[in-house]
Motif scaffolding. Sequence first.
Motif, PDB file in Angstrom:
ATOM      1  N   LYS A 126       0.960  -1.344  -0.023  1.00  5.49           N
ATOM      2  CA  LYS A 126      -0.066   0.111   0.039  1.00  5.49           C
ATOM      3  C   LYS A 126       0.783   1.229  -0.006  1.00  5.49           C
ATOM      4  N   TYR A 127       1.839   1.254   0.813  1.00  4.07           N
ATOM      5  CA  TYR A 127       2.960   2.380   0.930  1.00  4.07           C
ATOM      6  C   TYR A 127       3.546   2.587  -0.420  1.00  4.07           C
ATOM      7  N   LEU A 128       3.922   1.708  -1.198  1.00  2.00           N
ATOM      8  CA  LEU A 128       4.599   1.673  -2.776  1.00  2.00           C
ATOM      9  C   LEU A 128       3.450   2.430  -3.623  1.00  2.00           C
ATOM     10  N   GLN A 129       2.211   1.905  -3.539  1.00  6.37           N
ATOM     11  CA  GLN A 129       1.199   2.409  -4.466  1.00  6.37           C
ATOM     12  C   GLN A 129       0.917   3.755  -4.110  1.00  6.37           C
ATOM     13  N   ARG A 130       1.065   4.295  -2.997  1.00  5.77           N
ATOM     14  CA  ARG A 130       1.070   5.670  -2.406  1.00  5.77           C
ATOM     15  C   ARG A 130       2.165   6.413  -3.022  1.00  5.77           C
ATOM     16  N   LYS A 131       3.421   5.821  -2.890  1.00  2.00           N
ATOM     17  CA  LYS A 131       4.599   6.394  -3.842  1.00  2.00           C
ATOM     18  C   LYS A 131       4.447   6.697  -5.124  1.00  2.00           C
ATOM     19  N   LEU A 132       3.713   5.732  -5.721  1.00  9.69           N
ATOM     20  CA  LEU A 132       3.697   5.716  -7.219  1.00  9.69           C
ATOM     21  C   LEU A 132       2.688   6.591  -7.581  1.00  9.69           C
ATOM     22  N   LYS A 156      14.059  12.134 -14.288  1.00  7.80           N
ATOM     23  CA  LYS A 156      13.359  12.090 -12.940  1.00  7.80           C
ATOM     24  C   LYS A 156      12.481  10.889 -12.828  1.00  7.80           C
ATOM     25  N   ALA A 157      11.772  10.842 -13.877  1.00  9.46           N
ATOM     26  CA  ALA A 157      10.654   9.738 -14.069  1.00  9.46           C
ATOM     27  C   ALA A 157      11.273   8.446 -14.119  1.00  9.46           C
ATOM     28  N   GLN A 158      12.463   7.995 -14.792  1.00  7.66           N
ATOM     29  CA  GLN A 158      12.998   6.977 -14.787  1.00  7.66           C
ATOM     30  C   GLN A 158      13.687   6.498 -13.468  1.00  7.66           C
ATOM     31  N   LYS A 159      14.482   7.677 -12.719  1.00  6.26           N
ATOM     32  CA  LYS A 159      15.152   7.205 -11.680  1.00  6.26           C
ATOM     33  C   LYS A 159      14.069   7.022 -10.547  1.00  6.26           C
ATOM     34  N   SER A 160      12.760   7.671 -10.426  1.00 10.20           N
ATOM     35  CA  SER A 160      11.927   7.387  -9.480  1.00 10.20           C
ATOM     36  C   SER A 160      11.517   5.965  -9.480  1.00 10.20           C
ATOM     37  N   MET A 161      11.195   5.529 -10.704  1.00 11.79           N
ATOM     38  CA  MET A 161      10.752   4.113 -10.859  1.00 11.79           C
ATOM     39  C   MET A 161      11.708   3.095 -10.551  1.00 11.79           C
ATOM     40  N   PHE A 162      12.876   3.528 -11.066  1.00  9.64           N
ATOM     41  CA  PHE A 162      14.190   2.522 -10.748  1.00  9.64           C
ATOM     42  C   PHE A 162      14.251   2.203  -9.311  1.00  9.64           C
ATOM     43  N   ASP A 163      14.063   3.434  -8.335  1.00  8.12           N
ATOM     44  CA  ASP A 163      14.366   3.437  -7.215  1.00  8.12           C
ATOM     45  C   ASP A 163      13.196   2.589  -6.386  1.00  8.12           C
ATOM     46  N   ILE A 164      12.087   2.736  -6.966  1.00  4.87           N
ATOM     47  CA  ILE A 164      10.860   1.904  -6.253  1.00  4.87           C
ATOM     48  C   ILE A 164      10.934   0.442  -6.680  1.00  4.87           C
ATOM     49  N   ALA A 165      11.300   0.103  -7.996  1.00  8.93           N
ATOM     50  CA  ALA A 165      11.611  -1.081  -8.211  1.00  8.93           C
ATOM     51  C   ALA A 165      13.016  -1.797  -7.776  1.00  8.93           C
ATOM     52  N   ASP A 166      13.926  -0.862  -7.346  1.00  8.07           N
ATOM     53  CA  ASP A 166      15.091  -1.548  -6.666  1.00  8.07           C
ATOM     54  C   ASP A 166      14.641  -1.917  -5.128  1.00  8.07           C
ATOM     55  N   GLN A 324      19.110  -3.319 -15.235  1.00 10.46           N
ATOM     56  CA  GLN A 324      17.984  -4.275 -14.799  1.00 10.46           C
ATOM     57  C   GLN A 324      17.815  -5.317 -15.851  1.00 10.46           C
ATOM     58  N   LYS A 325      18.056  -5.246 -17.114  1.00  7.83           N
ATOM     59  CA  LYS A 325      17.749  -6.254 -18.159  1.00  7.83           C
ATOM     60  C   LYS A 325      18.884  -7.256 -18.424  1.00  7.83           C
ATOM     61  N   TYR A 326      20.175  -6.598 -18.260  1.00 10.00           N
ATOM     62  CA  TYR A 326      21.383  -7.414 -18.927  1.00 10.00           C
ATOM     63  C   TYR A 326      22.270  -7.599 -17.642  1.00 10.00           C
ATOM     64  N   GLY A 327      22.197  -6.803 -16.556  1.00 10.45           N
ATOM     65  CA  GLY A 327      23.006  -7.008 -15.536  1.00 10.45           C
ATOM     66  C   GLY A 327      24.421  -6.707 -15.835  1.00 10.45           C
ATOM     67  N   ILE A 328      24.442  -5.350 -16.746  1.00 10.35           N
ATOM     68  CA  ILE A 328      25.782  -5.003 -17.240  1.00 10.35           C
ATOM     69  C   ILE A 328      26.664  -5.079 -15.967  1.00 10.35           C
ATOM     70  N   GLN A 329      28.302  -5.512 -16.031  1.00  6.21           N
ATOM     71  CA  GLN A 329      29.219  -5.395 -14.922  1.00  6.21           C
ATOM     72  C   GLN A 329      30.293  -4.218 -15.147  1.00  6.21           C
ATOM     73  N   VAL A 330      30.094  -3.757 -16.590  1.00 10.47           N
ATOM     74  CA  VAL A 330      31.315  -2.734 -16.900  1.00 10.47           C
ATOM     75  C   VAL A 330      30.622  -1.512 -17.976  1.00 10.47           C
ATOM     76  N   LEU A 331      30.825  -0.348 -17.872  1.00 11.89           N
ATOM     77  CA  LEU A 331      30.400   0.605 -18.723  1.00 11.89           C
ATOM     78  C   LEU A 331      31.655   1.260 -19.082  1.00 11.89           C
ATOM     79  N   ILE A 332      31.622   1.362 -20.457  1.00  6.04           N
ATOM     80  CA  ILE A 332      32.698   2.004 -21.106  1.00  6.04           C
ATOM     81  C   ILE A 332      32.058   3.495 -21.951  1.00  6.04           C
TER      82      ILE A 332
END
Length: 514
Positions: A126-132, A156-166, A324-332
């Motif tokens: 219920k708390y997460l629903q209120r956050k959304l 901002k939108a993507q970060k907010s959703m990422f934070d909730i999902a994470d 989230q999708k591929y689990g990348i371990q390194v970014l170049i």
Amino acid sequence: MAKNPDFNEKKTVNNLQAEYGKMPPQAIDLEEAVLGALMLERDAYALVGEMLKADVFYKDIHQRIFRAIQKLCVNDEPVDLLTVSESLKQSGELEMVGGYYYLSQLTSRVASAAHIEFHARIIIQKYLQRKLIGICTELQELAYDDATDVSDLIDKAQKSMFDIADGNIKKDTEEIAPIIDEAIKGIQVAASKPDGINGVPSGFIALDEMTAGWQPSDLVIVAARPAMGKTAFVLSMARNMAVVHKQCVAIFSLEMSAVQLVTRLIASETELASEKLKTGRLTDFEWQQLHGRIKALVEAPILVDDTPALSIFELRAKCRRLKQKYGIQVLIIDYLQLMTAGADMRGNREQEVSMISRQLKIIAKELSIPVMALSQLNRGVESRPDKKPMLSDLRESGSIEQDADMVMFIHRPEKYGIETDNEGNSLKGIATIIIAKHRNGAVGEVNLRFRAELTRFENLDSSSPFASIPISEDVVTQTFSSKMNDEPVPALSQGLDSLRGSFNSGDNMGEAPF
């Protein structure tokens, strides 16, 4: 004037209720049952203490009661109706929550704590629903505001959703004891490995011995003058990490197209000269060599994005999705100075580069992966007799040095006509990797071999006079302050017939956007 981007949950939820006549998601009866169970059974808090925090309760009085219970548990004091009442009385909140009578009513709501975990999960839902609801309402208001930058809004939108999902909506301050346990586990894992590498291996033995591999949350800057082989160096590492060590690598190429980048990888992997691949003039044997050796690359977990003029906000959004999708371990990133910081920062390049470097460090920390960014050096290096780069040569912004956990330079003396060292050893094909800053380790130099015809860096053989690793004796560790597309379509996936046609005709094989 843009609205304050800080999220105010109560304001947005109340606005929604007033505008649409809907009650925010809540489970008052379950909140009462959970609080009652916590005061009834001694071990109940141990079952849900890690799951719950005061903010997940809808009613303010329930938040106050939970904080009182939490305080007692942290201090290893008994939790019951009397102790909770006394704790609230001392803080001046007993009357605010309805007094002793309301607390006694809570304990009468349940007979035991048998279902407390199930009830706690519903409260969190219920708390997460209120956050959304709050996030969506705020985003809607900002979207109607003409002063809002669209790129900032999307980020901002993507970060907010990422934070909730994470499950990491807000990271609380931690006590040191559990952090020590985590650090000890990391040391034990490193000790169990014969090579002592606890990060992502680069594939270069001497370099890995000095760095113990690329560490999560680190920002690594690889800098050099033009034509020193920056791209070749990180591509050689990307190949080693993906093909040999099966680590998923994401490469953002702002300078070269995806096809050019992959063609370099093909030349390195197949040991066919780049010039031959460009013209497509291969003998039958060389075509067989191409077919036989390219399989390792086709199956390698390498993702390529060649979006030009990529902004740091677009990069963050893409990296979250890739994690989230591929689990990348390194970014170049190739390379830092070709990125942009958005429309608001245009006109002041030094501030723009400073923001980009800070954001790259934030990405590394947020995703807990090493981020490697290539950077250009200014011409100051050309004026020195030995032509060796220094930290002051980093181009456009001193903040790059401050934000980076490690700064590495690529130095190839033969590019400046320096063909032998002081002892008369040939420097042809020798590349020195200078670790000028290392926040968590030693600084020094590592020598590798550079094969120009294949645009590839390799380990030196043990018989080479440059195979040793000279490490600065006067400095062991340096500590610096820190400031803080869609589906990938790998170019190789089109098959060897398409590759052959592309090499012969010079046609673009297509982009590989995320």
